[in-house]
Design a protein around this motif. Sequence first.
Motif, PDB file in Angstrom:
ATOM      1  N   VAL A 267       7.069 -18.621   2.054  1.00  0.00           N
ATOM      2  CA  VAL A 267       6.454 -17.297   2.180  1.00  0.00           C
ATOM      3  C   VAL A 267       6.290 -16.938   3.650  1.00  0.00           C
ATOM      4  CG1 VAL A 267       4.358 -15.970   1.790  1.00  0.00           C
ATOM      5  CG2 VAL A 267       5.300 -17.366  -0.060  1.00  0.00           C
ATOM      6  N   PHE A 268       5.806 -17.883   4.446  1.00  0.00           N
ATOM      7  CA  PHE A 268       5.644 -17.626   5.881  1.00  0.00           C
ATOM      8  C   PHE A 268       7.004 -17.376   6.538  1.00  0.00           C
ATOM      9  CE2 PHE A 268       1.296 -19.045   5.598  1.00  0.00           C
ATOM     10  CZ  PHE A 268       0.670 -18.418   6.675  1.00  0.00           C
ATOM     11  N   LEU A 269       8.010 -18.134   6.109  1.00  0.00           N
ATOM     12  CA  LEU A 269       9.338 -17.980   6.697  1.00  0.00           C
ATOM     13  C   LEU A 269       9.911 -16.594   6.403  1.00  0.00           C
ATOM     14  CD1 LEU A 269      11.535 -19.522   8.266  1.00  0.00           C
ATOM     15  CD2 LEU A 269      12.488 -20.216   6.062  1.00  0.00           C
ATOM     16  N   LEU A 270       9.845 -16.167   5.137  1.00  0.00           N
ATOM     17  CA  LEU A 270      10.355 -14.848   4.768  1.00  0.00           C
ATOM     18  C   LEU A 270       9.534 -13.735   5.405  1.00  0.00           C
ATOM     19  CD1 LEU A 270      11.191 -15.378   0.978  1.00  0.00           C
ATOM     20  CD2 LEU A 270      12.813 -15.076   2.868  1.00  0.00           C
ATOM     21  N   GLY A 271       8.202 -13.911   5.403  1.00  0.00           N
ATOM     22  CA  GLY A 271       7.345 -12.895   6.014  1.00  0.00           C
ATOM     23  C   GLY A 271       7.593 -12.765   7.504  1.00  0.00           C
ATOM     24  N   GLY A 272       7.705 -13.908   8.181  1.00  0.00           N
ATOM     25  CA  GLY A 272       7.987 -13.863   9.623  1.00  0.00           C
ATOM     26  C   GLY A 272       9.316 -13.236   9.928  1.00  0.00           C
ATOM     27  N   LEU A 273      10.332 -13.579   9.112  1.00  0.00           N
ATOM     28  CA  LEU A 273      11.649 -12.994   9.316  1.00  0.00           C
ATOM     29  C   LEU A 273      11.625 -11.493   9.062  1.00  0.00           C
ATOM     30  CD1 LEU A 273      14.572 -13.657   9.982  1.00  0.00           C
ATOM     31  CD2 LEU A 273      14.983 -14.066   7.548  1.00  0.00           C
ATOM     32  N   GLY A 274      10.879 -11.077   8.024  1.00  0.00           N
ATOM     33  CA  GLY A 274      10.765  -9.644   7.739  1.00  0.00           C
ATOM     34  C   GLY A 274      10.096  -8.889   8.865  1.00  0.00           C
ATOM     35  N   LEU A 275       8.995  -9.424   9.393  1.00  0.00           N
ATOM     36  CA  LEU A 275       8.310  -8.776  10.522  1.00  0.00           C
ATOM     37  C   LEU A 275       9.206  -8.750  11.759  1.00  0.00           C
ATOM     38  CD1 LEU A 275       4.648 -10.123  10.254  1.00  0.00           C
ATOM     39  CD2 LEU A 275       5.430  -7.778   9.921  1.00  0.00           C
ATOM     40  N   LEU A 276       9.958  -9.839  11.962  1.00  0.00           N
ATOM     41  CA  LEU A 276      10.859  -9.897  13.104  1.00  0.00           C
ATOM     42  C   LEU A 276      11.918  -8.799  13.020  1.00  0.00           C
ATOM     43  CD1 LEU A 276      11.759 -11.613  15.617  1.00  0.00           C
ATOM     44  CD2 LEU A 276      13.266 -12.826  14.056  1.00  0.00           C
ATOM     45  N   LEU A 277      12.555  -8.664  11.850  1.00  0.00           N
ATOM     46  CA  LEU A 277      13.584  -7.634  11.673  1.00  0.00           C
ATOM     47  C   LEU A 277      12.995  -6.229  11.765  1.00  0.00           C
ATOM     48  CD1 LEU A 277      15.677  -9.204   8.765  1.00  0.00           C
ATOM     49  CD2 LEU A 277      16.377  -8.931  11.142  1.00  0.00           C
ATOM     50  N   LEU A 278      11.809  -6.036  11.162  1.00  0.00           N
ATOM     51  CA  LEU A 278      11.163  -4.722  11.240  1.00  0.00           C
ATOM     52  C   LEU A 278      10.809  -4.384  12.680  1.00  0.00           C
ATOM     53  CD1 LEU A 278       9.963  -2.238   9.872  1.00  0.00           C
ATOM     54  CD2 LEU A 278       7.852  -3.545   9.489  1.00  0.00           C
ATOM     55  N   GLY A 279      10.295  -5.365  13.402  1.00  0.00           N
ATOM     56  CA  GLY A 279       9.968  -5.135  14.812  1.00  0.00           C
ATOM     57  C   GLY A 279      11.185  -4.787  15.633  1.00  0.00           C
ATOM     58  N   MET A 280      12.302  -5.514  15.411  1.00  0.00           N
ATOM     59  CA  MET A 280      13.536  -5.215  16.134  1.00  0.00           C
ATOM     60  C   MET A 280      14.037  -3.815  15.804  1.00  0.00           C
ATOM     61  SD  MET A 280      14.386  -7.708  18.153  1.00  0.00           S
ATOM     62  CE  MET A 280      15.976  -7.023  18.509  1.00  0.00           C
ATOM     63  N   GLU A 281      13.956  -3.437  14.513  1.00  0.00           N
ATOM     64  CA  GLU A 281      14.422  -2.119  14.093  1.00  0.00           C
ATOM     65  C   GLU A 281      13.590  -1.011  14.724  1.00  0.00           C
ATOM     66  OE1 GLU A 281      16.462   0.947  12.241  1.00  0.00           O
ATOM     67  OE2 GLU A 281      17.009  -1.167  12.459  1.00  0.00           O
ATOM     68  N   LEU A 282      12.258  -1.155  14.701  1.00  0.00           N
ATOM     69  CA  LEU A 282      11.384  -0.136  15.296  1.00  0.00           C
ATOM     70  C   LEU A 282      11.575  -0.074  16.804  1.00  0.00           C
ATOM     71  CD1 LEU A 282       8.058  -0.666  13.292  1.00  0.00           C
ATOM     72  CD2 LEU A 282       9.708   1.200  13.068  1.00  0.00           C
ATOM     73  N   LEU A 283      11.751  -1.230  17.426  1.00  0.00           N
ATOM     74  CA  LEU A 283      11.951  -1.272  18.874  1.00  0.00           C
ATOM     75  C   LEU A 283      13.227  -0.536  19.256  1.00  0.00           C
ATOM     76  CD1 LEU A 283      11.366  -2.358  21.724  1.00  0.00           C
ATOM     77  CD2 LEU A 283      12.500  -4.488  21.047  1.00  0.00           C
ATOM     78  N   THR A 284      14.321  -0.877  18.582  1.00  0.00           N
ATOM     79  CA  THR A 284      15.605  -0.239  18.892  1.00  0.00           C
ATOM     80  C   THR A 284      15.577   1.250  18.568  1.00  0.00           C
ATOM     81  OG1 THR A 284      16.773  -2.307  18.465  1.00  0.00           O
ATOM     82  CG2 THR A 284      18.070  -0.284  18.405  1.00  0.00           C
ATOM     83  N   GLN A 285      15.033   1.587  17.398  1.00  0.00           N
ATOM     84  CA  GLN A 285      14.985   2.994  16.988  1.00  0.00           C
ATOM     85  C   GLN A 285      14.135   3.820  17.939  1.00  0.00           C
ATOM     86  OE1 GLN A 285      13.656   3.549  12.929  1.00  0.00           O
ATOM     87  NE2 GLN A 285      12.965   5.631  13.326  1.00  0.00           N
ATOM     88  N   GLY A 286      12.987   3.312  18.319  1.00  0.00           N
ATOM     89  CA  GLY A 286      12.107   4.050  19.223  1.00  0.00           C
ATOM     90  C   GLY A 286      12.733   4.286  20.579  1.00  0.00           C
ATOM     91  N   LEU A 287      13.341   3.239  21.142  1.00  0.00           N
ATOM     92  CA  LEU A 287      13.938   3.381  22.467  1.00  0.00           C
ATOM     93  C   LEU A 287      15.173   4.276  22.430  1.00  0.00           C
ATOM     94  CD1 LEU A 287      13.539  -0.280  23.782  1.00  0.00           C
ATOM     95  CD2 LEU A 287      12.283   1.748  24.523  1.00  0.00           C
ATOM     96  N   ARG A 288      15.957   4.196  21.354  1.00  0.00           N
ATOM     97  CA  ARG A 288      17.127   5.080  21.243  1.00  0.00           C
ATOM     98  C   ARG A 288      16.704   6.536  21.108  1.00  0.00           C
ATOM     99  NH1 ARG A 288      20.971   3.066  16.588  1.00  0.00           N
ATOM    100  NH2 ARG A 288      22.081   4.945  17.222  1.00  0.00           N
ATOM    101  N   GLN A 289      15.682   6.789  20.314  1.00  0.00           N
ATOM    102  CA  GLN A 289      15.218   8.170  20.155  1.00  0.00           C
ATOM    103  C   GLN A 289      14.575   8.682  21.435  1.00  0.00           C
ATOM    104  OE1 GLN A 289      12.749   7.649  16.640  1.00  0.00           O
ATOM    105  NE2 GLN A 289      14.279   8.637  15.352  1.00  0.00           N
TER     106      GLN A 289
END
Length: 526
Positions: free
Chosen positions: A5-27
């Motif tokens: 659960v921790f592994l999947l949750g951490g991976l999910g937060l990591l991917l979400l963080g990367m997506e928001l980071l990239t999307q925000g900076l691109r916009q």
Amino acid sequence: MAVAVFLLGGLGLLLLGMELLTQGLRQAAGERLRVWLQRSTRTRWRGALSGFLITALVQSSSAVTVATLGLTNAAMVNLRQAAWVVFGSNLGTTMTAWIVALIGLSWKVEALALPLIGLGVLLHVLRSGKTSGFIGTALAGFGLLFFGLEMLKDAFDGAGQWLPVEYLTLQSPLHLLAGVLLGMVLTTLLQSSSAALAVVLTAASQGFIGPLMGAALVIGANLGTTSTALLATLGATSEAKRLALVHVMFNVLTAVVALVLLWPLWWVTTWLTAAASSAVLATQLALFHTLFNVLGLLLMWPLADPMLRWVAGRYRTQQEDAAALRFLDDTVLGVAELGLAALNQELKQVLAEQMQQLAAQADSDRQAAARAALEQRLLKIASAAGHLPSVCATGEQQRGLLHGLHALEELRELSELQAHLHVSSREPLPAELQSALHSLLAALHRGAIAADELAALRLGVSEARQAVRERLLHQLQGTDQQVSAEAVARSLALCARWERVADQLARCARLLWLKAADTDQPPTTV
């Protein structure tokens, strides 16, 4: 179960963080990202530096590569410019590894992540749709990224009981190749080499992988980033597919060199980090990632041009082959006489093909593709002719160049007229005008033509059009009303277009086939 659960949750937060980071900076960058890419790719180093800086800014080499593919697809940058952006982008993605190693795995995450998330969400809510709001999205993404790393660390802390750690520290060549493959698969599944690197560095910091196994995973993650570019080329132009092939070749070459020099590169890495008493494996892997990407960029300096020449022959379409220049190249452009002769031959060839299309009068996809190819040829001829003024020293050479440039402009206008004719090509052409046009085309097909013969043929087209006009107007005014006013208007408009075509053909013929001695200035009418 809790570890998973921790592994999947951490991976999910990591991917979400990367997506928001990239999307925000691109916009936040908006249109400036595309403009910057267009303006800063004129030389090798400027292109590579642009790729590095933009990737370091938006934290996604895939995003930069896809944006560059889009510009290449739209013919806004050429293959050589785009290639160096991609080379620099690969180096720019190493900044993510440094952020993870020096900040995400070293600082107390709560002290950094919570303020970033709070401030980012506040900006996103209060300044929605504005640049500061997009920056807020990126800040929140940073915070979630660090929280994801912390959860991954906790997951790996409890994974020692069920993970076969001893198999993750072997250093046999076969095992190292398996590590490269695992890194590629991880990047392909996550669609982010940065996220894959974050997972690898986190596992390394918790002692689950050995140094050389970690290096193999990093090489594989770097190689796997090509999957996004390959997916982006589905349905793209040939030029974009060539850029994706360049990206794959560059990453494969870099990976092969990194594997062959794995032990020397790792020795350099440990030597450079020996002075830092706090150096950990994650930092060493980040440095190793940077070193072999720098090495790959340096290898491209002598290899890029041969690679690009080879790639230019791949994915060629029939239209591109039709758009290729027949006579002009860098060799003849250096000598005025040769360049002018080649320019004249190119223009004559284009005119001959335009006359073939006019004679066919076919409304088909093949004819449309042929017209598009000729338009590309004219653009390439114009670009090549731009190099001639510097070598045309004498007055005669300059007059010859002037005639060629005027002929080029006339051919461009003729191409535009053909496009208009394509729309109305299904309208029947009156027999009188058709006969006069065929006579003109037949005479021009023979090549050189006398000025008086050309003038007579051109006059014949005008007289035929006038005869058609009088006949149609007489029919319209007749009591039996054999034709409608709308049909007459369409026929008159079609005849007018064909007379303009005849006019352009005559002008081009005078410029290309009549001797320059016949006139000092290109004629404006015939």
